[in-house]
Design an enzyme around this catalytic site. Structure first.
Site: not given
Ligand code: IPE
Ligand code: IPE
Ligand code: MG
Length: 228
Positions: A11-12, A28, A56, A123, A175, A181, A183
């Site tokens: 995430d991020g 991404h 997700s 792996l 995470r 969380r 998610s």
């Molecule tokens: C979780 O991240 C899904 C992935 C990393 C693919 P999200 O950014 O979708 O989750 P929330 O919305 O912060 O819970």
């Molecule tokens: C996770 O990164 C990747 C996906 C959910 C596809 P995010 O796109 O959720 O990044 P943030 O949380 O908005 O920074």
């Molecule tokens: Mg996110």
């Protein structure tokens, strides 16, 4: 203590892009580069499986343009990275419902899975795409009913067989991105996982960070409910 199966909520990417004044799709793309490094390090560390959350069931609610950019990135990443993954003897598998990404992506994924298939992989790289832990459990319940499985025949093994998740149990879940969380990622399979929440945004997460999480895992005591 063993460390065989690692899962990551990557995430991020969005925040990383914003912070660097770039488009979301660049975030991404940098996320894929980060994953590439972590796969290499997993191979180095003799990890058996790496299960990552790429998209997700809830992420379908994102803007169409972002979903499209992710779709393109999946196809391009397979085109660019598959050979190197095969060289490292990494067996790639996707799980979840990714049919909404369309036929071209579906076929590319199947191609990647077939091409990287190995009876003795170094792996296993499992990529959750269009995956949700709740949906998986609902599907398991539906399968139990459809196959008319007797209540007395339902056990941990049955659940693992019916689940889409390739790994029955995760030792360490990481995470990135600072949120604490799950998610809707793996639910059943993280029953006894060590869970590490890391502040760094996924594109900034490095081999060094990964090694730090691995070390921390070995410094924890997993009791599994026992008096030790
Ligand atoms: C979780 O991240 C899904 C992935 C990393 C693919 P999200 O950014 O979708 O989750 P929330 O919305 O912060 O819970
Ligand atoms: C996770 O990164 C990747 C996906 C959910 C596809 P995010 O796109 O959720 O990044 P943030 O949380 O908005 O920074
Ligand atoms: Mg996110």
């Amino acid at each position: 203590m063993n460390l065989k199966n690692i899962a990551i909520i990557m995430d991020g990417n969005g925040r990383w892009a914003k912070k660097n004044n770039l488009q979301i799709k660049e975030g991404h793309a940098r996320g894929v580069s980060a994953l590439k490094e972590i796969v290499k390090e997993s191979v180095n560390q003799n990890i058996e499986s790496l299960t990552v959350y790429a998209f997700s069931t809830e992420n379908w609610k994102r803007p169409k343009s972002e979903v499209k950019a992710i779709n393109n990135l999946i196809v391009n990443s397979i085109n660019n990275e598959l050979d190197e993954l095969i060289e490292q003897n990494v067996k790639v598998r996707f799980f979840g419902d990714y049919s909404n990404f369309g036929k071209k992506t579906y076929e590319k994924i199947k191609f990647a899975e077939e091409k990287s298939f190995s009876n003795k992989p170094k792996l296993r790289l499992n990529i959750a795409l269009g995956y949700g832990g709740k949906m998986d459990i609902i599907n398991i319940a539906r399968e139990v009913s459809r196959l008319k499985i007797k209540a007395s025949d339902i056990n941990d093994h049955t659940i693992n067989e019916l689940s889409q998740v390739p790994e029955p149990s995760i030792d360490l879940l990481i995470r990135t991105g600072g949120d604490t969380r799950i998610s809707n990622f793996l639910l059943y399979q993280i029953a006894y996982s060590e869970i590490h929440f890391v502040r760094k945004l996924w594109p900034d997460y490095s081999k060094k960070d990964f090694k730090r999480n691995i070390n921390k895992y070995f410094n924890s005591e997993r009791r599994f409910g026992e008096r030790t």
